[in-house]
Write a protein that holds these residues in place. Structure first.
Motif, short mmCIF file in Angstrom:
data_model
loop_
_atom_site.label_atom_id
_atom_site.label_comp_id
_atom_site.label_asym_id
_atom_site.label_seq_id
_atom_site.Cartn_x
_atom_site.Cartn_y
_atom_site.Cartn_z
N UNK A 239 0.84 -1.20 0.00
CA UNK A 239 0.00 0.00 0.00
C UNK A 239 0.88 1.26 0.00
N UNK A 240 1.87 1.27 0.88
CA UNK A 240 2.76 2.43 0.94
C UNK A 240 3.48 2.65 -0.39
N UNK A 241 4.02 1.56 -0.95
CA UNK A 241 4.84 1.69 -2.16
C UNK A 241 4.02 2.09 -3.37
N UNK A 242 2.73 1.79 -3.38
CA UNK A 242 1.89 2.19 -4.51
C UNK A 242 1.89 3.71 -4.68
N UNK A 243 2.11 4.42 -3.60
CA UNK A 243 2.21 5.89 -3.68
C UNK A 243 3.63 6.38 -3.70
N UNK A 244 4.60 5.46 -3.59
CA UNK A 244 6.01 5.84 -3.56
C UNK A 244 6.65 5.46 -4.89
N UNK A 245 6.33 6.22 -5.92
CA UNK A 245 6.79 5.93 -7.27
C UNK A 245 8.30 6.13 -7.38
N UNK A 246 8.84 5.81 -8.55
CA UNK A 246 10.27 5.98 -8.78
C UNK A 246 10.71 7.40 -8.42
N UNK A 247 11.91 7.50 -7.82
CA UNK A 247 12.45 8.82 -7.48
C UNK A 247 12.79 9.64 -8.72
N UNK A 248 12.63 9.05 -9.90
CA UNK A 248 12.71 9.82 -11.14
C UNK A 248 11.83 11.07 -11.04
N UNK A 249 10.65 10.92 -10.41
CA UNK A 249 9.69 12.02 -10.39
C UNK A 249 10.08 13.11 -9.39
N UNK A 250 10.79 12.73 -8.33
CA UNK A 250 11.31 13.73 -7.41
C UNK A 250 12.35 14.60 -8.13
N UNK A 251 13.20 13.95 -8.92
CA UNK A 251 14.23 14.68 -9.68
C UNK A 251 13.58 15.58 -10.72
N UNK A 252 12.59 15.07 -11.43
CA UNK A 252 11.89 15.88 -12.43
C UNK A 252 11.14 17.04 -11.78
N UNK A 253 10.61 16.82 -10.58
CA UNK A 253 9.90 17.88 -9.87
C UNK A 253 10.86 19.01 -9.50
N UNK A 298 9.03 7.37 10.28
CA UNK A 298 9.58 7.61 8.95
C UNK A 298 8.51 7.85 7.91
N UNK A 299 7.45 7.07 7.97
CA UNK A 299 6.36 7.25 7.00
C UNK A 299 5.63 8.59 7.21
N UNK A 300 5.54 9.03 8.45
CA UNK A 300 4.94 10.34 8.72
C UNK A 300 5.78 11.46 8.09
N UNK A 301 7.12 11.34 8.24
CA UNK A 301 8.01 12.31 7.60
C UNK A 301 7.83 12.27 6.09
N UNK A 387 0.80 10.06 -3.23
CA UNK A 387 1.75 9.35 -2.38
C UNK A 387 1.58 9.68 -0.90
N UNK A 388 1.31 10.93 -0.58
CA UNK A 388 1.13 11.33 0.82
C UNK A 388 -0.11 10.65 1.41
N UNK A 389 -1.17 10.54 0.63
CA UNK A 389 -2.39 9.90 1.11
C UNK A 389 -2.18 8.43 1.43
N UNK A 390 -1.50 7.71 0.55
CA UNK A 390 -1.27 6.28 0.79
C UNK A 390 -0.30 6.06 1.95
N UNK A 391 0.65 6.98 2.15
CA UNK A 391 1.56 6.86 3.29
C UNK A 391 0.78 6.96 4.60
N UNK A 392 -0.19 7.84 4.65
CA UNK A 392 -1.01 7.98 5.86
C UNK A 392 -1.80 6.71 6.14
N UNK A 393 -2.36 6.09 5.09
CA UNK A 393 -3.09 4.83 5.25
C UNK A 393 -2.16 3.74 5.76
N UNK A 394 -0.93 3.68 5.21
CA UNK A 394 0.04 2.67 5.63
C UNK A 394 0.42 2.86 7.10
N UNK A 395 0.53 4.10 7.56
CA UNK A 395 0.83 4.36 8.97
C UNK A 395 -0.25 3.77 9.87
N UNK A 396 -1.49 3.98 9.52
CA UNK A 396 -2.58 3.42 10.31
C UNK A 396 -2.53 1.89 10.30
#
Length: 404
Positions: A239-253, A298-301, A387-396
């Motif tokens: 669930x967490x990783x479904x919102x944690x796409x390749x870091x390619x997108x962080x670099x492009x952002x 870590x997931x909250x961060x 990604x932020x939304x799915x991280x919150x679900x994974x935390x719960x």
């Protein structure tokens, strides 16, 4: 003689295998960060490839990595050998890397990156199992924390060298050019070769059980014979990783928000420095407070960082977000691997690491495709809200469903 003396001594209070495997990862990361970190900019700036194809490349290569992590981990349990598979995996990646010098289309980039990921897939689970085999339960977080810190310090060095090369070849240009990238490949191959040599001469097997005994205990169908806590952890990781796409997108952002190539590389230096600085303290903290609490932190961060990437509008904000993103990685990466070892029996660690890395890697394919589509169809901010939304679900999920 020197080798055997070294192997009898503890390094930083831990089995020398942890230190030497850290050196191997450090050298490999120097190489990989120089050659592969700027692949999204090579595709986007030089080859003029759109984000859906970039997402596809990231997802397919990580998917291949994931499948082979499952097989590599299972095989290391089956034959009772970790090191031979680690050597094979690092060797394959080292052979693939020089071909990036010739890459001139997205298909050739995919082929070379695929080869590199095949090597990474074969080696990662046996290597992690070898780290786990080399430390006691009470120092497991510390052992993985040290390994991740050394691995990530290699990324800092690799990116720092890359920044110097970029400055010397193209200065402060906004986009990457081909000549710069080819210089990165040429220099980056050298530490990859050194990593294989260190692995060959300074790391030894730690398994005590004979391969016959292991073979009788662990068949491929044995992947279903794990504790419910481990299965729940894998599901939550998906669930967490479904919102944690390749870091390619962080670099492009970062580039999307106005960062030049040299700034992107220096931001990645900041990211990896924060990652390296956090890994060992997080591992030690998890030995004392429990893995689950540290992973949740870590997931909250992560959720806050992804929200930040979605709403950021100023360059200084991107610098801060890259630093916080490194803190997330340092907090979670080593601790999650230590948690896997806590949840499974010793004779199934290789298989367990294969499943863990497999779930993460296979989920990256749909995650990267979704991110590429959201970026193009809606906005560059959309993948980060998702990604932020799915991280919150994974935390719960991890706090409510998985016991220590």
């Amino acid at each position: 003689m020197v080798y055997w003396i070294a192997m009898r001594r503890r390094v930083f209070g831990l089995n020398p295998n942890v230190f030497f495997l850290g050196i191997v990862s450090l050298l490999t990361d120097v190489s990989s960060e120089m050659i592969f970190t700027l692949v999204p900019l090579l595709l986007f700036n030089v080859l003029r490839i759109g984000t859906p194809i970039i997402g596809l490349i990231g997802g397919l290569t990580e998917g291949a990595d994931a499948l082979l992590r499952i097989f590599g981990g299972w095989l290391s349990d089956r034959i009772g050998k970790r090191k031979i598979l680690a050597v094979l995996g690092y060797g394959i990646s080292t052979i693939a890397k020089p071909f990036m010098y010739l890459a001139s289309s997205w298909g050739s980039v995919l082929a070379v990156r695929f080869g590199d990921r095949v090597g990474k897939g074969i080696r990662t689970s046996p290597r992690d199992a070898l780290v786990a085999d080399s430390v006691s339960a009470g120092e497991r977080g510390r052992g993985f924390g040290l390994h991740r810190a050394m691995d990530t310090f290699g990324a800092v060095l690799g990116l720092a060298i890359a920044a110097v090369i970029i400055y010397l070849v193209q200065g402060g240009e906004l986009t990457l050019n081909l000549e710069t990238y080819q210089w990165l490949v040429l220099v980056g191959v050298v530490p990859a070769v050194l990593a294989v040599l260190v692995l060959l001469f300074f790391v030894r097997e730690q398994r005590k059980t004979s391969s016959i005994d292991i073979g009788s205990q662990v068949g491929f169908k044995g992947v279903g014979g794990f504790d419910t806590r481990f299965k729940l952890f894998l599901a939550i990781m998906a669930v967490f990783t479904l919102g944690n796409s390749s870091d390619f997108f962080v670099i492009l952002r970062a580039q999307n928000l106005g960062s030049s190539v040299i700034y992107v590389v220096l931001m990645l230096v900041v990211f990896n420095f924060a990652y390296a600085a956090t890994s060992l303290p997080a591992g030690v903290l998890s030995d004392r407070l429990g893995r689950r609490r540290v992973i949740t932190l870590g997931w909250f961060i992560y959720a806050l960082v992804y929200l930040g990437f979605a709403v950021a509008s100023e360059l200084w904000q991107v610098w801060l977000l890259f630093a916080c993103y490194g803190v997330y990685y340092g907090t979670v990466e080593g601790v999650a691997r230590a948690f896997v070892a806590d949840l499974v029996p010793e004779e199934k660690r290789g298989t367990a690491y294969g499943l863990y890395h497999g779930v993460v890697g296979l989920t990256l394919l749909p995650a990267s495709l979704i991110a590429g589509w959201l970026w193009q169809a809606y906005s560059p901010a959309a993948p980060f809200y998702f990604g932020a939304g799915l991280a919150f679900i994974a935390m719960l999920g991890i706090m409510g469903l998985v016991r220590e």
